[in-house]
Write a protein that holds these residues in place. Sequence first.
Motif, PDB file in Angstrom:
ATOM      1  N   THR A 299      88.099  -9.534 -22.040  1.00 20.16           N
ATOM      2  CA  THR A 299      89.341 -10.000 -22.665  1.00 20.16           C
ATOM      3  C   THR A 299      89.785 -11.304 -22.007  1.00 20.16           C
ATOM      4  OG1 THR A 299      90.003  -7.724 -23.100  1.00 20.16           O
ATOM      5  CG2 THR A 299      91.748  -9.390 -23.135  1.00 20.16           C
ATOM      6  N   GLY A 300      90.109 -12.295 -22.811  1.00 24.51           N
ATOM      7  CA  GLY A 300      90.626 -13.551 -22.293  1.00 24.51           C
ATOM      8  C   GLY A 300      89.564 -14.522 -21.806  1.00 24.51           C
ATOM      9  N   GLN A 301      88.300 -14.118 -21.763  1.00 30.30           N
ATOM     10  CA  GLN A 301      87.228 -15.045 -21.363  1.00 30.30           C
ATOM     11  C   GLN A 301      86.827 -15.853 -22.591  1.00 30.30           C
ATOM     12  OE1 GLN A 301      84.006 -13.452 -18.987  1.00 30.30           O
ATOM     13  NE2 GLN A 301      85.325 -11.809 -18.218  1.00 30.30           N
ATOM     14  N   LYS A 302      87.208 -17.113 -22.584  1.00 31.59           N
ATOM     15  CA  LYS A 302      87.081 -17.946 -23.780  1.00 31.59           C
ATOM     16  C   LYS A 302      85.651 -18.075 -24.288  1.00 31.59           C
ATOM     17  CE  LYS A 302      91.379 -20.294 -23.345  1.00 31.59           C
ATOM     18  NZ  LYS A 302      92.159 -21.124 -22.536  1.00 31.59           N
ATOM     19  N   LYS A 303      84.652 -17.979 -23.412  1.00 34.39           N
ATOM     20  CA  LYS A 303      83.274 -18.129 -23.879  1.00 34.39           C
ATOM     21  C   LYS A 303      82.884 -17.019 -24.853  1.00 34.39           C
ATOM     22  CE  LYS A 303      80.798 -15.859 -20.068  1.00 34.39           C
ATOM     23  NZ  LYS A 303      79.799 -16.101 -19.022  1.00 34.39           N
ATOM     24  N   TYR A 304      83.627 -15.902 -24.858  1.00 31.70           N
ATOM     25  CA  TYR A 304      83.352 -14.796 -25.777  1.00 31.70           C
ATOM     26  C   TYR A 304      84.161 -14.875 -27.072  1.00 31.70           C
ATOM     27  CZ  TYR A 304      80.698 -12.619 -22.053  1.00 31.70           C
ATOM     28  OH  TYR A 304      79.765 -12.361 -21.070  1.00 31.70           O
ATOM     29  N   TYR A 305      85.036 -15.865 -27.211  1.00 31.60           N
ATOM     30  CA  TYR A 305      85.747 -16.053 -28.478  1.00 31.60           C
ATOM     31  C   TYR A 305      84.717 -16.477 -29.530  1.00 31.60           C
ATOM     32  CZ  TYR A 305      90.339 -16.269 -26.107  1.00 31.60           C
ATOM     33  OH  TYR A 305      91.471 -16.003 -25.387  1.00 31.60           O
TER      34      TYR A 305
ATOM     35  N   ASP B  45      99.024 -15.299 -21.444  1.00 33.43           N
ATOM     36  CA  ASP B  45      98.424 -15.395 -20.112  1.00 33.43           C
ATOM     37  C   ASP B  45      97.376 -14.326 -19.840  1.00 33.43           C
ATOM     38  OD1 ASP B  45      99.898 -17.653 -19.556  1.00 33.43           O
ATOM     39  OD2 ASP B  45     101.464 -16.571 -18.454  1.00 33.43           O
ATOM     40  N   SER B  46      97.576 -13.112 -20.354  1.00 32.43           N
ATOM     41  CA  SER B  46      96.613 -12.039 -20.108  1.00 32.43           C
ATOM     42  C   SER B  46      95.413 -12.115 -21.047  1.00 32.43           C
ATOM     43  CB  SER B  46      97.290 -10.668 -20.261  1.00 32.43           C
ATOM     44  OG  SER B  46      97.642 -10.446 -21.612  1.00 32.43           O
ATOM     45  N   GLY B  47      95.516 -12.922 -22.092  1.00 32.42           N
ATOM     46  CA  GLY B  47      94.422 -13.058 -23.046  1.00 32.42           C
ATOM     47  C   GLY B  47      94.377 -11.963 -24.093  1.00 32.42           C
ATOM     48  N   THR B  48      95.334 -11.046 -24.084  1.00 32.55           N
ATOM     49  CA  THR B  48      95.300  -9.907 -25.009  1.00 32.55           C
ATOM     50  C   THR B  48      96.043 -10.155 -26.315  1.00 32.55           C
ATOM     51  OG1 THR B  48      97.265  -8.938 -24.008  1.00 32.55           O
ATOM     52  CG2 THR B  48      95.140  -8.194 -23.155  1.00 32.55           C
ATOM     53  N   THR B  49      96.997 -11.077 -26.329  1.00 32.34           N
ATOM     54  CA  THR B  49      97.893 -11.222 -27.474  1.00 32.34           C
ATOM     55  C   THR B  49      97.878 -12.657 -27.990  1.00 32.34           C
ATOM     56  OG1 THR B  49      99.319  -9.515 -26.540  1.00 32.34           O
ATOM     57  CG2 THR B  49     100.269 -10.880 -28.265  1.00 32.34           C
ATOM     58  N   ARG B  50      97.812 -12.784 -29.309  1.00 30.98           N
ATOM     59  CA  ARG B  50      97.909 -14.098 -29.932  1.00 30.98           C
ATOM     60  C   ARG B  50      98.367 -13.965 -31.373  1.00 30.98           C
ATOM     61  NH1 ARG B  50      91.747 -16.261 -29.520  1.00 30.98           N
ATOM     62  NH2 ARG B  50      91.643 -16.691 -31.703  1.00 30.98           N
ATOM     63  N   PHE B  51      98.917 -15.036 -31.883  1.00 24.28           N
ATOM     64  CA  PHE B  51      99.347 -15.098 -33.274  1.00 24.28           C
ATOM     65  C   PHE B  51      98.115 -15.038 -34.163  1.00 24.28           C
ATOM     66  CE2 PHE B  51      99.835 -17.665 -37.105  1.00 24.28           C
ATOM     67  CZ  PHE B  51     100.987 -17.129 -37.675  1.00 24.28           C
ATOM     68  N   GLU B  52      98.212 -14.269 -35.260  1.00 25.73           N
ATOM     69  CA  GLU B  52      97.135 -14.238 -36.251  1.00 25.73           C
ATOM     70  C   GLU B  52      97.740 -14.104 -37.640  1.00 25.73           C
ATOM     71  OE1 GLU B  52      92.998 -12.080 -36.379  1.00 25.73           O
ATOM     72  OE2 GLU B  52      94.527 -10.696 -37.129  1.00 25.73           O
ATOM     73  N   TRP B  53      97.335 -14.996 -38.525  1.00 24.00           N
ATOM     74  CA  TRP B  53      97.747 -14.949 -39.929  1.00 24.00           C
ATOM     75  C   TRP B  53      96.474 -14.977 -40.760  1.00 24.00           C
ATOM     76  CZ3 TRP B  53      96.789 -18.287 -43.991  1.00 24.00           C
ATOM     77  CH2 TRP B  53      97.547 -18.080 -45.154  1.00 24.00           C
ATOM     78  N   GLU B  54      96.390 -14.052 -41.723  1.00 23.02           N
ATOM     79  CA  GLU B  54      95.172 -13.957 -42.532  1.00 23.02           C
ATOM     80  C   GLU B  54      95.533 -13.677 -43.979  1.00 23.02           C
ATOM     81  OE1 GLU B  54      91.138 -12.194 -41.315  1.00 23.02           O
ATOM     82  OE2 GLU B  54      92.243 -10.492 -42.159  1.00 23.02           O
ATOM     83  N   ILE B  55      94.763 -14.279 -44.887  1.00 23.18           N
ATOM     84  CA  ILE B  55      94.950 -14.039 -46.312  1.00 23.18           C
ATOM     85  C   ILE B  55      93.573 -13.872 -46.950  1.00 23.18           C
ATOM     86  CG2 ILE B  55      94.975 -16.494 -46.926  1.00 23.18           C
ATOM     87  CD1 ILE B  55      97.202 -15.729 -48.993  1.00 23.18           C
ATOM     88  N   GLU B  56      93.500 -12.934 -47.899  1.00 25.66           N
ATOM     89  CA  GLU B  56      92.250 -12.753 -48.635  1.00 25.66           C
ATOM     90  C   GLU B  56      92.137 -13.851 -49.680  1.00 25.66           C
ATOM     91  OE1 GLU B  56      89.955  -9.440 -51.399  1.00 25.66           O
ATOM     92  OE2 GLU B  56      91.474  -8.749 -49.963  1.00 25.66           O
TER      93      GLU B  56
END
Length: 157
Positions: free
Chosen positions: A139-145, A59-70
């Motif tokens: 933070t959380g403003q989708k246009k900046y994603y 809800d605050s736009g600060t936290t989300r799941f992220e998975w990354e692999i090289e």
Amino acid sequence: MEHLEIERKFLVTSDAYRHEATSQTRIAQGYLSTDPDRTVRVRIMGDKGFLTIKGGPNDSGTTRFEWEIEIGTAEATNLIDLCNTGILEKHRYEVLYGNHFFEVDEFLGENKGLVIAEVELNHEDEKFEKPEWLGEEVTGQKKYYNSQLSRNPYTTW
């Protein structure tokens, strides 16, 4: 939940960060999916490739799941060829300020003129020192994603 990314984003008001940067890297990235609830990104950062999956924000736009692999750069290049239209290119500067690293992205191409700083945190309420060149929080403003900038570039706003 593991693999959580907690970050805050800010517009940047001057290029003073360039003098404070410890590194600069060129990045090219594309998106196989730009659904805000599950983006799939392919990135070439310097001489390395990465595949990243991100979940939707809280809800605050600060936290989300992220998975990354090289992955290999050849694989990343092949995957970028499969990506949606709108490959992003940018220069990333890393700046240590206080006890935190800021990643400052200078966008190129259709997003030229946009400069965003991100700071990763250990928890949402973590305090950090703000450099003088840090401007409005977005933070959380989708246009900046980045995934949205690939579809709706800054120069078209």
